[in-house]
Write a protein that holds these residues in place. Structure first.
Motif, PDB file in Angstrom:
ATOM      1  N   TYR A 304       0.825  -1.219   0.000  1.00 50.47           N
ATOM      2  CA  TYR A 304       0.000   0.000   0.000  1.00 50.47           C
ATOM      3  C   TYR A 304       0.852   1.260   0.000  1.00 50.47           C
ATOM      4  O   TYR A 304       0.419   2.325  -0.430  1.00 50.47           O
ATOM      5  N   ALA A 307       1.155   3.228  -3.298  1.00 47.76           N
ATOM      6  CA  ALA A 307       0.063   4.147  -3.648  1.00 47.76           C
ATOM      7  C   ALA A 307       0.195   5.453  -2.867  1.00 47.76           C
ATOM      8  O   ALA A 307      -0.019   6.544  -3.412  1.00 47.76           O
ATOM      9  N   VAL A 308       0.564   5.332  -1.588  1.00 45.85           N
ATOM     10  CA  VAL A 308       0.697   6.529  -0.767  1.00 45.85           C
ATOM     11  C   VAL A 308       1.825   7.402  -1.314  1.00 45.85           C
ATOM     12  O   VAL A 308       1.681   8.624  -1.472  1.00 45.85           O
ATOM     13  N   ALA A 311       0.857   9.189  -4.483  1.00 48.25           N
ATOM     14  CA  ALA A 311      -0.032  10.329  -4.234  1.00 48.25           C
ATOM     15  C   ALA A 311       0.753  11.535  -3.729  1.00 48.25           C
ATOM     16  O   ALA A 311       0.582  12.656  -4.223  1.00 48.25           O
ATOM     17  N   ILE A 312       1.647  11.312  -2.758  1.00 48.20           N
ATOM     18  CA  ILE A 312       2.299  12.493  -2.167  1.00 48.20           C
ATOM     19  C   ILE A 312       3.423  13.033  -3.055  1.00 48.20           C
ATOM     20  O   ILE A 312       3.689  14.231  -3.043  1.00 48.20           O
TER      21      ILE A 312
END
Lengths: 323, 842
Positions: A304, A307-308, A311-312
């Motif tokens: 996961y 994905a984080v 995004a950032i």
């Protein structure tokens, strides 16, 4: 906690002369106290450098910014100069830990703190980084562990300041019994392949005596994002600093460093390269974010994080276009 | 029940009939009566009943013991009770002057440390204490011959005899040491040489259910019940590590026939829900200072039950209860895990006995996580059938969960009791694992059960095309919850709620609702003494302890109300078994149990006070009235305020007035005192407490982070005695619920069985930045059950929060997260899986 001797050093020279045998440096004492209480270290002597004069300055000279190792995270996060020019550094300092810790913790200590891996931190687990046979995280509970360079040891580097400092191309001055040396931060940190027992190259009798951030190119902006599971008192599952030099909305040069990704602060070189010469927009940012995760080798429970990070990284890039 | 009765009364009667006019002489002057007659004497009393502000507000007539005080008016007619009153001990607490167990320092006191197992399953071959005994400062060592808290084999012959208790979880206490300083004790604890024979173990509840899984117990095992609702039923069938399932339904037995119910259903929803193990993580860890003396044992304990701790010490050490004194002046949280002496208490008392000195043992945070209780996990398969109009036809829950080496992992409470349904079956199984035993934890089973039930009801509503609030109006019979839904929906702006997954950006907002159910329990071991001294000072004494809910202040309010004083005028002495017995604080019983005793005692002492003062003033006690710190003297009974006995109207005005202090100086003796307990509830039909919570969340669908932005929590607790501290408990319940929903998780390493996050850094708890805007709204519900009609709030306040958040997450994203804690990893996985099915807009 074992009994130990406490010495107060008044000068760098005095501190260095006291750093022999099983002595350790104590600045803010935040991480050190944890390590002592957790039985990870049993030093014979604590050398308190907190009272050494001149190591707590923030100055800007011709060649850039000089930060004393005793500058607290709280001061760094509020310093006008840092906020204006080296925004990401102030942001990283201000988002670390808690207000109480930021009041005590120093810039030098932040770079030198040991990893927070829950196996490393408990004396019951004699892991590779402590001289043991195995990395317990690899087939254990690894939701917060590294997604890059994680074959031998899956710690993530804990320093929040290292992320923007490395993105700015900072250097550290190390002073020891043999004199002073200046090292690029990028060369300061050590991967598990280089030496699994340590996170950096500092010698037992050395202190960080200065952190140097080079003068920024014109039209350079920086942004730091820390993403934790929660905001108060938590470590990042992902953090990123993007430093972009622009002309109009075209990116001339990008420096992107990821924290909580690998055993060392992790430069996202492909993402940097992909931005050079591009207009900064949703599409180029998304592409750079995707490239920042290329080559990741997630473990069973930390996929996961990709994905984080995506995004950032994208958000950090786009924030500069909008600011 | 009570409300139906009350509706038969004339509405206008409420105020008049509750006036102070119906006390028989026997009660006013009990000494004139024979004891037997007194005990049985009753009278009819009309009490307020219903929910203030609704049409159901009325009165109810009850047969009550003749010596109990007259009906207490509704809060709006009272001076002290029902008024928000800041904690009397607030200043002491925030200035660090309140003395908690950890602060106790007795002359010659020693400090202890515990030696615990680093293996999850092992036989201990030998323990060598000699090095530790010779270490600097060491005064006593102790090796445990019995471990409390674990379940125990029904048939002990099933296991090979062992010299030392068999280790069944990592962190199980083995031995302990007392030394003159904490550092010396900590050092010496590392010098015990324990030789282990490690055995196969299992810490995962799914693995533990498998046929070839290592066994936690080589035969059926039971855990003694723990106060506050922990522990499971005894004598349950066990196969391997799986105990049960136990089949039950509303109030015990399964109701109706679920097969028939599902056959009748026009719509069925089902799902599997998983909840994690949560540790109590009270700010103050378990701890005692034990002082063993020839003539008895004094224990300063961080406990929720001074009496229950005393009883366990007396039983274990074969002392008379009168030889054990337990003191809990201030207490830093318990949440259900602090009712007994426990291993901590036994260790400290044994060391004190051996060393001949007081011994202090406060657990480390790590031991606190490992060995003194937790909320069991659950894996729940829930199926609900309904008619198209929403009427429920069947509820079937099958759950298993692990309470570690303990029992009581059921989650069936909400499914059994929340909604009207003719066919209900819950099947709850415990799975033993090599992990620390569970203990009662703030509404055992209920937050878990609500997470499944309330999400399923939400799904049902969507499937039926009925608003979730409207559906609950159809299937929930509680008038209190109905009013709470109405108030809460209005406050949060429920009409703003859109179809699930309506937001198009990456951050999606949504609203969710869930409700809680809890039950009225009463602890009859509730007594108080109230003293009035000639200098006008007033004291109340009771063994009851304040675990943070604020009972200290409430007791002062009750006495102040009765005597016409201010709460701050009353000295409250509690938390000591030397005082009249108080209830253990579990099951949300404290306020409902002890305040009637306090009022009864205050009422008794007031009668004596008025008798003596009237006599000194040469008047009648009926002609005196207490209020505003004054004793007003009338020329007739001032309670006939509407007119005299002949119906002539007049306005009562006192002929003179004395301060309470002046009046007290006329007492015949230095001190008058009255002790009272409470009668059983006036009405014993089942009563529930609960609440409805509405949550508003923002879900970042790119990072998976859920932010709870706002919670509206509308609750009932009978008569709110001190709205300020009730609201505090609601705030705490909501925060603990958010913490459970999103962050807290006891993580055991699958390969070693050790907890990887036994601290408050990696065991994540909600913090200031995660605190949403919380709006607590109280409803005032009267049911005429006791002389105060107070109920409980502690548990219902935390039950529905996680479910409300989960429903809001669904409303925001259109995706259900069926597993807690709802971390970014789980949210992203749920979104990913829905995207695969084409279910999410991004």
């Amino acid at each position: 906690m074992n009994r130990f001797e406490w010495t107060d050093a008044a000068t760098v020279h005095e501190a260095i002369s006291q750093l022999n045998g099983r002595a350790v440096v104590k600045a803010g004492g935040v991480d050190l106290l944890d390590r002592l209480k957790e039985g990870l270290e049993a030093p014979q002597r604590l050398v308190n450098i907190r009272n050494i004069r001149g190591l707590d300055r923030i100055e800007e000279g011709k060649d850039g910014l000089r930060i004393g190792p005793l500058v607290t995270l709280a001061r760094l996060s509020e310093d006008k100069l840092v906020l204006e020019r080296y925004t990401a550094l102030a942001q990283a300092a201000g988002r670390a830990a808690t207000p109480q810790i930021r009041n005590m913790a120093t810039a030098g200590g932040n770079l030198l703190q040991r990893p927070r891996c829950w196996y490393f931190r408990q004396e019951e687990f004699h892991c590779r980084r402590k001289g043991g046979e195995r990395c317990f995280a690899l087939d254990g509970e690894n939701q917060y562990h590294a997604i890059f360079d994680n074959q031998l040891c899956a710690i993530v580097h804990p320093s929040a300041l290292a992320v923007p400092l490395m993105a700015f191309g900072a250097r550290v001055v190390l002073t020891g019994s043999k004199g002073a040396r200046e090292v690029e931060l990028e060369r300061f940190f050590v991967t598990p392949e280089q030496d699994i027992m340590r996170e950096n190259i500092i010698a037992p009798d050395e202190l960080i005596t200065e952190i140097k951030v080079p003068r920024l190119q014109p039209a350079t902006r920086s942004f730091y994002i820390k993403q934790g599971e929660k905001e108060s008192f938590d470590w990042p599952v992902a953090d990123v600093c993007a430093v972009l030099q622009t002309k109009g909305n075209v990116c001339l040069k990008a420096s992107i460093v990821l924290g909580a990704a690998a055993p060392v602060p992790w430069r996202a070189s492909k993402a940097e390269a992909s931005l050079a010469g591009k207009v900064i927009n949703e599409q180029s940012a998304r592409e750079a974010a995707r490239l920042s995760m290329e080559g990741a080798t997630p473990l069973a429970q930390n996929r996961y994080k990709l994905a984080v990070f995506e995004a950032i990284v994208r958000r950090a890039i786009l924030r500069q276009a909008s600011s | 029940m009570a409300l139906q009765q009350s509706q038969q009364q004339k509405p206008s009667a409420a105020e008049a009939k509750t006036a102070n006019t119906s006390i028989p002489n026997a009660a006013r002057n009990p000494s004139n009566d024979e004891p037997n007659k007194k005990r049985n004497a009753t009278r009819r009393e009309v009490l307020p009943a219903g929910i203030v502000g609704t049409e159901g507000m009325n009165t109810v007539e009850r047969e009550i013991p003749a010596d109990e005080p007259p009906a207490l008016k509704v809060n709006s007619s009272l001076a002290v009770i029902g008024r928000s009153t800041p904690r009397l001990d607030g200043r002491l607490k925030v200035t660090g002057k309140a003395r908690y167990t950890a602060d106790v320092r007795l002359p010659g006191m020693l400090f202890a440390q515990v030696v615990t197992s680093r293996y999850p399953h092992a036989r201990i071959r030998s323990i060598d204490t000699s090095l530790a005994e010779r270490a600097p400062g060491v005064r006593a060592v102790y090796v445990l011959d019995r471990v409390l808290g674990n379940a125990e084999l029904r048939d002990k012959s099933k296991e090979l005899p062992a010299k030392f208790p068999i280790v069944r979880f990592a962190g199980q206490p083995i031995a302990a040491v007392a030394a003159t300083t904490q550092a010396e004790a900590d050092d010496a604890a590392r010098l015990f040489k324990v030789e282990y024979e490690p055995l196969p173990f299992v810490v995962d509840e799914d693995e533990a259910r498998k046929k070839d899984a290592p066994l936690v117990f080589p035969g059926a095992a039971d855990q003694g019940g723990t106060a506050g609702g922990g522990g499971g039923p005894q004598g349950v069938t066990q196969e391997g590590n799986v105990r049960g399932p136990v089949k039950s339904g509303p109030r015990g037995r399964p109701a109706g026939d679920i097969n028939r119910g599902f056959a009748e259903a026009e719509v069925t929803v089902e799902g599997e829900f998983r909840t994690q193990v949560q540790t109590h993580s009270a700010l103050e860890t378990h701890g005692v200072v034990a002082d063993w003396k020839e003539d008895g044992l004094t224990v300063y304990a961080s406990t929720q039950g001074t009496s229950s701790v005393r009883d366990e010490f007396a039983a274990i050490f074969k002392l008379k209860k009168s030889q054990v004194r337990v003191v809990t002046e201030f207490m830093g949280g318990g949440f259900g895990a602090k009712f007994g002496a426990g291993n901590v208490g036994v260790i400290a008392a044994q060391l004190s006995k051996k060393a001949g000195a007081p011994v202090r043992l406060m657990l480390t945070r790590k031991d606190e996580h490992l060995s003194v209780g937790n909320r069991p996990s659950s894996i729940q398969k829930l199926r609900v059938g309904a008619k198209r109009d929403g009427t429920l036809t069947a509820i079937h829950l099958f759950s298993y969960g692990t309470a570690g080496t303990g029992t009581g992992a059921g989650a069936g409470g909400p499914a059994q009791n929340m909604y009207k349904c003719p066919n209900i079956l819950t099947e709850e199984a415990d799975v033993f694992t090599h992990a620390g035993p569970a203990a009662a934890f703030r509404a055992p089973g209920h937050p878990q059960g609500c997470f499944a039930l309330e999400q399923t009801i939400d799904e049902l509503a969507e499937k039926l095309g009925i608003d979730p609030v409207a559906l609950r109006d159809r299937i929930d019979e509680s008038p209190a919850r109905r009013e709470e839904r109405r108030l809460g929906a209005e406050r949060i702006g429920w009409s703003r709620r859109r179809r699930a997954g309506s937001d198009t950006g990456p951050v999606k907002r949504g609203l969710g609702v869930a409700q809680s159910i809890w039950y009225r329990f009463v602890n009859m071991d509730s007594a108080c003494e109230v003293r009035v001294t000639q200098d006008g000072s007033v004291e109340i004494l009771s063994g009851v302890q304040d675990i943070g809910g604020g009972i200290r202040t409430v007791l002062a309010q009750v006495v102040a109300e009765e005597l016409g004083l201010k709460a701050s005028d009353i000295t409250v002495r509690i938390g000591d078994t030397a005082y009249p017995a108080g209830p253990a604080s579990g099951g949300s019983v404290t306020t409902g149990s002890i305040t009637p005793a306090a009022r009864n005692a205050a009422f008794k002492v007031k009668q004596q006070f008025l008798e003596e003062v009237a006599s000194a003033l040469g008047t009648m006690p009926e002609y005196l009235k207490l209020g505003g710190g004054q004793v007003a003297v009338f020329d007739r009974n001032p309670n006939w305020s509407d007119g005299d006995r002949q119906g002539r109207s007049y306005k009562a005005a006192p002929i003179k007035s004395l301060s309470f202090r002046q009046a007290a100086s006329r007492l015949k003796t230095e001190q008058i005192a009255a002790r009272a307990s409470r009668s059983d509830d006036y009405e014993k039909s089942r009563a529930t407490y609960g609440g409805v919570q509405f949550a508003e969340v923002a879900v970042d669908t790119e990072t998976g982070v859920i932010k709870v932005e706002r919670v509206v929590a509308v609750h009932d607790c009978g008569r709110p005695m001190n709205p300020l501290t009730v609201e505090s408990q609601i705030n705490g319940g909501v925060l603990q619920g958010i913490s459970y929903a999103l962050y807290e998780d006891r993580i055991l390493d699958r390969n070693t069985g050790l907890m990887v996050n036994p601290n408050l850094e990696q065991y994540k708890i909600v913090g200031s930045r995660e605190t949403p805007r919380i709006e607590a709204i109280l409803i005032e519900e009267y049911t005429g059950r006791s002389s105060t009609d107070a109920g409980g709030i502690g548990e219902p306040a935390t039950i529905p929060t996680a479910a409300a958040v989960a429903n809001a997450v669904y409303n925001a994203t259109g995706v259900r997260v069926r597993e807690m804690p709802m971390t970014p990893a789980r949210v992203l996985a749920a979104l990913q899986s829905a995207r695969g099915k084409g279910g999410v807009r991004s």
